[in-house]
Motif scaffolding. Structure first.
Motif, short mmCIF file in Angstrom:
data_model
loop_
_atom_site.label_atom_id
_atom_site.label_comp_id
_atom_site.label_asym_id
_atom_site.label_seq_id
_atom_site.Cartn_x
_atom_site.Cartn_y
_atom_site.Cartn_z
N VAL A 69 5.70 3.79 -4.68
CA VAL A 69 4.71 2.70 -4.66
C VAL A 69 4.03 2.62 -6.03
CG1 VAL A 69 2.68 1.78 -3.49
CG2 VAL A 69 4.36 3.11 -2.20
N ASP A 70 3.68 3.77 -6.58
CA ASP A 70 3.03 3.79 -7.90
C ASP A 70 3.92 3.12 -8.95
OD1 ASP A 70 0.95 5.08 -6.74
OD2 ASP A 70 1.49 7.09 -7.46
N ALA B 57 4.59 7.87 -2.03
CA ALA B 57 3.59 7.27 -2.91
C ALA B 57 4.11 7.06 -4.33
CB ALA B 57 2.33 8.14 -2.92
N ARG B 58 4.92 7.98 -4.83
CA ARG B 58 5.37 7.86 -6.22
C ARG B 58 6.21 6.59 -6.42
NH1 ARG B 58 9.57 12.89 -6.76
NH2 ARG B 58 10.05 11.92 -8.76
N SER C 88 5.85 -1.86 4.06
CA SER C 88 5.35 -0.57 3.57
C SER C 88 6.46 0.15 2.82
CB SER C 88 4.87 0.29 4.74
OG SER C 88 5.98 0.71 5.51
N GLU D 211 0.83 -1.21 0.00
CA GLU D 211 0.00 0.00 0.00
C GLU D 211 0.85 1.25 0.00
OE1 GLU D 211 -3.09 -0.10 2.82
OE2 GLU D 211 -3.73 -2.10 2.21
N ARG D 212 0.25 2.30 -0.47
CA ARG D 212 0.97 3.59 -0.47
C ARG D 212 1.11 4.02 0.98
NH1 ARG D 212 -1.66 6.74 -5.54
NH2 ARG D 212 -0.49 8.43 -4.62
N SER E 258 7.36 4.17 1.13
CA SER E 258 6.97 5.56 0.88
C SER E 258 8.13 6.25 0.20
CB SER E 258 6.61 6.26 2.20
OG SER E 258 7.77 6.48 2.96
#
Lengths: 323, 302
Positions: B287-288, B284-285, B280, A321-322, B282
């Protein structure tokens, strides 16, 4: 005028090398130029002070000589009770004759750059200075080679010493399989692979040989007394050994993709829009990682378990997840 | 800063051993060879001369006074002191560095010779594993181009698997993090580049002369785009340890790694391989990008 320290150390080497049997601390203090003999007619208090000051000076000198690689031997003599003496065997202390060329000396200069700024940097420089006495004098040799500094930690340097002195050590280690904890190890050998440092030794808690990646050691490495386990003739390289077990996988590559695999593999025809290659591999995980990194530019045709591993990793990545 | 006593001691022993091996030697030659002034050489020889054996005035080391006045070191007598051997740390430092350069394919011929001599004398103080297996013809062509100041055409496959043909002004071979690289000016990029030797597929030496001088700043010049934080089960730790500048902390059954990212696609490609262990990621970019690559993989491999 007080004798300079370098002079005193030189006199100490000469004295300990030329003695037939050994020199006791008293003999060293009274006869080697650079130390202060006990003053005549001194009071008890003065004698005690002079003795303490000699002890400090001699202990430091002895340590510096040993750090320099000079084997200062401790010699006990039953005839003289518990009084300890010292000596140096000249043949063991001397640098072997190496006859280096000017170009070889220049390469050693590059090798010192590899440790620049790191804990072994001054050791490397000192070593080249020692080897200069075995090298021919010639015009400066310029070589189109260089080495950028590696990461070397204090832990690595301490482990090198522990191997040489046959000392057991204790350190905090973050293991992949068993988590963080204190390990007590008798180190046998330091190993470098592609710039990464390892130490192989006997793990006292596991009662078995283990390989440690130095980077995973947290905090200081502390000597905890002499090693007791025998050093095996052949040091077990464990997971560091080159795998003799090689298998072949068939991979499918998109045109203009997987260049590294193409160079290593053998062409095995085409299938639709894919080029097929047979590639040898020792570790399935490494091949799976390589195919994954090509992000759709490659897939594994066989064996099935590696193909499944690729799909499984990609599916898992979609779940991240983000954060 | 005053010189360390042991540094001076090593040089004094070095001068003594050098003169013993090479015969009468002018101070100027000793100064050049040991990298100090003639005045310092004179002081070092003086100090050797007055060295004494315990308890008497016997001088175990004696030089000719006439030659000394003419700035020449001429040894009359040396009773048994000479340069001392390498310490274990010194031996590991030299043999380790030279062997690593060799495994990376960036060790000159003279280095192979001196390494053999050291290994002979030192009984293998460190084990060095691995071999980048640089093809000899690639190495030889690069060294030929460097020696003749010629430009070269290089076929190169980069870490993201992009294949390019570049014309470069080659400067030198350098070891970075245990691998060998070519430092050069790339005319295609119009900038300085380091090309990993084991990703060079072919080299052709061209007739044109080198026009761009070597740069002073060695190594990589990637500018980080952002800083990433990755939490991963301990089992996946190995995949992140090699990232330059990474900091890894223990966190219960996991580790948390933070590092600079210059190329999100490259880092995402590495994370894919340990995806089953990822907790996790980080920002977000990153993860994308990880998701994008994962979908591309699943599109061809199910």
């Amino acid at each position: 005028m007080p004798v300079e320290k370098s002079q005193r150390l030189l006199n100490l080497i000469i004295g300990l090398s030329s003695t037939r049997h050994r020199l006791t601390r008293d003999q060293i203090r009274d006869t080697i130029e650079g130390y202060e003999p006990l003053p005549h007619g001194a009071s008890e208090d003065e004698v005690r002070k002079a003795e303490a000051s000699f002890e400090r000076m001699f202990e430091r000198d002895k340590k510096e000589l040993r750090d320099l690689g000079v084997p200062v031997e401790t010699v006990e003599d039953p005839v003289h009770g518990d009084e300890i003496g010292y000596r140096i065997r000249p043949a063991e202390a001397a640098m072997p004759a190496l006859d280096l060329t000017a170009a070889e000396l220049a390469v050693l200069g590059i090798a010192t750059d590899y440790w620049r700024g790191a804990v072994l940097g001054s050791d490397a420089t000192q070593a080249v200075m020692k080897l200069a006495s075995s090298a021919e004098h010639g015009p400066r040799v310029e070589l189109p080679f260089a080495a950028l500094p590696a990461v070397a930690t204090d832990a690595f340097a301490t482990l090198v010493e522990a191997v040489a002195d046959r000392q057991a050590v204790r350190f905090e280690y973050s293991s992949v399989s068993s988590g963080a904890g204190t390990r007590t190890v008798e180190p046998w050998r330091v190993v470098l692979r592609a710039g990464v440092a390892y130490v192989i030794g006997f793990d006292r808690d596991r009662e078995a040989p283990r390989t440690f990646r130095v980077q995973r050691i947290g905090g200081p490495v502390t000597p905890v007394g002499p090693a007791v386990a025998d050093v095996p003739e052949e040091i077990p390289l464990g997971a560091l050994a080159a795998s003799a077990d090689v298998s072949t996988a068939r991979v499918a590559l998109r045109p203009e993709s997987g260049h590294a695999l193409r160079r290593r593999g053998t062409a095995a025809g085409v299938d639709g829009g894919w080029d097929l290659y047979d590639v040898e591999y020792a570790h399935g995980d490494a091949l799976v990682a390589e195919v994954l990194a090509l992000a759709g530019g490659a897939r594994i045709v066989a064996p099935t378990e590696l193909a499944q591993a690729v799909a499984k990793a990609a599916s898992a990545a979609l779940e991240v997840e983000r954060g | 800063m005053a010189e360390q006593a042991t540094d001076r001691l090593v040089r004094m022993l070095g001068i003594l051993t050098y003169v013993e091996r090479n015969g009468d030697t002018p101070f100027a030659e000793l100064a050049a060879h040991f990298g100090v002034s003639v005045d310092q050489v004179r002081k070092d020889i003086d100090a050797l001369w007055v060295a004494s054996e315990p308890g008497d005035s016997w001088s175990p080391i004696d030089f000719s006074a006439d030659d000394f006045d003419a700035d020449v070191a001429a040894l009359v007598r040396n009773d048994g002191v000479s340069q001392v051997r390498l310490s274990p740390r010194e031996a590991v430092a030299l043999v380790g560095a030279l062997s690593t350069m060799g495994a990376a394919g960036a060790l000159p011929e003279a280095g192979t010779q001196v390494l053999a001599k050291l290994r002979d004398a030192l009984a293998e103080p460190v084990t060095v594993l691995g071999d980048d297996q640089i093809a000899p013809e690639i190495r030889e062509s690069l060294l030929e181009a460097i020696a003749r100041y010629r430009i070269a055409e290089v076929e190169y496959v980069d870490a993201q698997d992009r294949r390019t043909t570049r014309t470069v002004d080659p400067h030198r071979l350098v070891v970075i993090d245990g691998h060998g690289y070519l430092e050069c000016f790339c005319r295609r990029a119009q900038d300085y580049r380091v090309l990993r030797l084991d990703r060079i597929a072919s080299v052709t030496v061209l007739d044109g002369a080198v026009e761009h001088p070597p740069t002073d700043t060695a190594g990589f010049t990637l500018t980080p785009a952002f800083r990433a934080t990755v939490r991963i089960a301990r089992t996946g730790r190995y995949a992140l340890e090699d990232i330059p500048g990474v900091a890894i902390e223990d966190a219960d059954e996991d580790v948390i790694a933070t590092f600079d990212v210059a190329d999100a696609a490259f880092v995402a490609g590495r994370l894919l391989a340990v995806a089953p262990h990822l907790r996790s990621v980080s920002p977000a970019r990153l993860v994308d990008e990880l998701h994008r690559q994962a979908r591309s993989v699943l599109y061809v491999q199910r």
